[in-house]
Design a protein around this motif. Structure first.
Motif, PDB file in Angstrom:
ATOM      1  N   THR A  35       0.833  -1.196   0.000  1.00 43.06           N
ATOM      2  CA  THR A  35       0.000   0.000   0.000  1.00 43.06           C
ATOM      3  C   THR A  35       0.867   1.245   0.000  1.00 43.06           C
ATOM      4  OG1 THR A  35      -1.684   1.238   1.264  1.00 43.06           O
ATOM      5  CG2 THR A  35      -0.130  -0.096   2.524  1.00 43.06           C
ATOM      6  N   LEU A  36       0.300   2.337  -0.461  1.00 47.67           N
ATOM      7  CA  LEU A  36       0.963   3.644  -0.412  1.00 47.67           C
ATOM      8  C   LEU A  36       0.288   4.570   0.598  1.00 47.67           C
ATOM      9  CD1 LEU A  36       1.502   4.153  -4.249  1.00 47.67           C
ATOM     10  CD2 LEU A  36       3.287   3.695  -2.544  1.00 47.67           C
ATOM     11  N   ARG A  37      -0.619   4.013   1.374  1.00 45.39           N
ATOM     12  CA  ARG A  37      -1.331   4.787   2.395  1.00 45.39           C
ATOM     13  C   ARG A  37      -0.771   4.464   3.767  1.00 45.39           C
ATOM     14  NH1 ARG A  37      -7.763   4.621   1.582  1.00 45.39           N
ATOM     15  NH2 ARG A  37      -7.478   4.987   3.820  1.00 45.39           N
ATOM     16  N   ASP A  38      -0.392   5.494   4.492  1.00 45.91           N
ATOM     17  CA  ASP A  38       0.259   5.298   5.779  1.00 45.91           C
ATOM     18  C   ASP A  38      -0.621   4.541   6.766  1.00 45.91           C
ATOM     19  OD1 ASP A  38       2.611   5.948   7.524  1.00 45.91           O
ATOM     20  OD2 ASP A  38       1.044   6.927   8.699  1.00 45.91           O
ATOM     21  N   ASP A  39      -1.920   4.858   6.819  1.00 46.28           N
ATOM     22  CA  ASP A  39      -2.793   4.191   7.780  1.00 46.28           C
ATOM     23  C   ASP A  39      -2.933   2.709   7.458  1.00 46.28           C
ATOM     24  OD1 ASP A  39      -4.145   4.845   5.418  1.00 46.28           O
ATOM     25  OD2 ASP A  39      -6.092   5.025   6.416  1.00 46.28           O
ATOM     26  N   ARG A  40      -3.051   2.395   6.185  1.00 48.51           N
ATOM     27  CA  ARG A  40      -3.134   0.990   5.791  1.00 48.51           C
ATOM     28  C   ARG A  40      -1.823   0.263   6.044  1.00 48.51           C
ATOM     29  NH1 ARG A  40      -6.382   1.018   0.014  1.00 48.51           N
ATOM     30  NH2 ARG A  40      -8.450   1.531   0.870  1.00 48.51           N
ATOM     31  N   PHE A  41      -0.728   0.933   5.778  1.00 48.82           N
ATOM     32  CA  PHE A  41       0.576   0.318   5.985  1.00 48.82           C
ATOM     33  C   PHE A  41       0.744  -0.090   7.443  1.00 48.82           C
ATOM     34  CE2 PHE A  41       5.157   0.114   6.511  1.00 48.82           C
ATOM     35  CZ  PHE A  41       5.570  -0.516   5.348  1.00 48.82           C
ATOM     36  N   LYS A  42       0.354   0.789   8.335  1.00 47.04           N
ATOM     37  CA  LYS A  42       0.449   0.473   9.767  1.00 47.04           C
ATOM     38  C   LYS A  42      -0.471  -0.684  10.127  1.00 47.04           C
ATOM     39  CE  LYS A  42       2.036   4.785  11.896  1.00 47.04           C
ATOM     40  NZ  LYS A  42       2.439   5.511  10.698  1.00 47.04           N
ATOM     41  N   ALA A  43      -1.660  -0.717   9.528  1.00 47.64           N
ATOM     42  CA  ALA A  43      -2.610  -1.791   9.828  1.00 47.64           C
ATOM     43  C   ALA A  43      -2.101  -3.136   9.319  1.00 47.64           C
ATOM     44  CB  ALA A  43      -3.967  -1.466   9.209  1.00 47.64           C
ATOM     45  N   ILE A  44      -1.493  -3.147   8.140  1.00 49.96           N
ATOM     46  CA  ILE A  44      -1.016  -4.393   7.543  1.00 49.96           C
ATOM     47  C   ILE A  44       0.240  -4.902   8.246  1.00 49.96           C
ATOM     48  CG2 ILE A  44      -0.039  -5.422   5.453  1.00 49.96           C
ATOM     49  CD1 ILE A  44      -1.891  -3.555   3.849  1.00 49.96           C
ATOM     50  N   THR A  45       1.178  -3.998   8.507  1.00 52.78           N
ATOM     51  CA  THR A  45       2.468  -4.399   9.088  1.00 52.78           C
ATOM     52  C   THR A  45       2.466  -4.347  10.609  1.00 52.78           C
ATOM     53  OG1 THR A  45       3.374  -2.148   9.036  1.00 52.78           O
ATOM     54  CG2 THR A  45       3.658  -3.498   7.059  1.00 52.78           C
ATOM     55  N   ARG A  46       1.500  -3.675  11.175  1.00 49.50           N
ATOM     56  CA  ARG A  46       1.325  -3.513  12.627  1.00 49.50           C
ATOM     57  C   ARG A  46       2.280  -2.494  13.232  1.00 49.50           C
ATOM     58  NH1 ARG A  46       0.412  -8.918  11.604  1.00 49.50           N
ATOM     59  NH2 ARG A  46      -1.658  -9.680  12.198  1.00 49.50           N
ATOM     60  N   ILE A  47       3.532  -2.472  12.781  1.00 47.54           N
ATOM     61  CA  ILE A  47       4.484  -1.539  13.396  1.00 47.54           C
ATOM     62  C   ILE A  47       5.252  -0.733  12.348  1.00 47.54           C
ATOM     63  CG2 ILE A  47       4.794  -2.931  15.490  1.00 47.54           C
ATOM     64  CD1 ILE A  47       7.396  -3.976  14.252  1.00 47.54           C
ATOM     65  N   GLY A  48       4.969  -0.973  11.086  1.00 43.09           N
ATOM     66  CA  GLY A  48       5.788  -0.374  10.038  1.00 43.09           C
ATOM     67  C   GLY A  48       5.551   1.113   9.830  1.00 43.09           C
ATOM     68  N   GLU A  49       6.576   1.763   9.257  1.00 45.71           N
ATOM     69  CA  GLU A  49       6.490   3.180   8.911  1.00 45.71           C
ATOM     70  C   GLU A  49       6.686   3.309   7.401  1.00 45.71           C
ATOM     71  OE1 GLU A  49       8.923   7.390   9.409  1.00 45.71           O
ATOM     72  OE2 GLU A  49       9.680   5.553  10.341  1.00 45.71           O
ATOM     73  N   LEU A  50       5.629   3.685   6.698  1.00 48.75           N
ATOM     74  CA  LEU A  50       5.668   3.761   5.242  1.00 48.75           C
ATOM     75  C   LEU A  50       6.741   4.727   4.746  1.00 48.75           C
ATOM     76  CD1 LEU A  50       4.513   3.103   2.448  1.00 48.75           C
ATOM     77  CD2 LEU A  50       2.812   4.909   2.823  1.00 48.75           C
TER      78      LEU A  50
END
Length: 211
Positions: A35-50
């Motif tokens: 994803t290129l969306r920060d909120d989705r990235f956090k939801a998918i990776t749990r701790i990641g920073e896009l």
């Protein structure tokens, strides 16, 4: 006998290590980016920073990596509205991108069957926005590639669910913890670290892997 050393990474530390990895002999990178969306990235990776991953992708290019490939797992209702944007992102940076079918493996409670999105559906979706032309190119793996005329990027589709390729699979993967996985669809792994620490000879290692 190794023809090419390729690293698959989530990109979280790539901004720091892209240069040293290149100097160490890594020649291509596969970077997971769903994803290129920060909120989705956090939801998918749990701790990641896009933002850090995107900086890492730019750092890889600056370090001299070419034909860097993004890997996007297709998930219905999660990121299927971003496939076009992800292709545009890749094309603008001369990156390759592969869309990967999510396998309905593991606990049924995970609901993967509900989020399954096929390669054919994705290809049809992208075809409404890009003039995709089939290509016979290969990177030695299971991806089937398509081209956009006039662009350097390749659009790949990896279809373990709709077009099973177990009979021709030629990949094994070693984790950062020294575990060798012959198949990502199985939980079986070979722990290489004890053998390496005990300085097993090449024949012993080959027998362990082959067995």
């Amino acid at each position: 006998g190794i023809q090419e050393l390729v690293l698959t990474t989530n990109g979280s530390q790539l901004q720091r290590y892209a240069g040293p990895l290149r100097e160490a002999g890594v020649r291509r990178l596969n970077i997971s980016l769903d994803t290129l969306r920060d909120d989705r990235f956090k939801a998918i990776t749990r701790i990641g920073e896009l933002a850090g991953v995107l900086r890492g992708i730019d750092a890889a290019t600056a370090a001299g990596f070419r034909r860097t490939k993004l890997n996007t797992v297709m998930m219905r209702g999660v990121n299927d509205d971003e496939f076009v944007d992800l292709v545009r992102y890749a094309v603008a940076r001369e990156l390759d991108i592969s869309f990967i079918e999510e396998m309905p493996l593991g606990d049924v409670g995970h609901g993967r069957g509900n989020t399954y999105f096929s390669s054919e559906e994705c290809r049809e979706l992208l075809g409404r926005h890009f003039p995709l032309v089939p290509s016979d190119e290969s990177t030695g793996g299971p991806a089937r590639y398509w081209r956009i005329p006039g662009e350097t990027s390749r659009i790949g589709f990896i279809s373990p669910h709709s077009h099973n390729f177990c009979d021709s699979c030629n990949r094994v993967r070693v984790t950062a913890r020294g575990e060798l996985y012959p198949c990502l669809g199985q939980n079986d792994a070979i722990d290489l670290l004890p053998m390496l620490r005990e300085r097993e000879d090449d024949e012993a290692l080959r027998a362990a892997v082959a067995g």
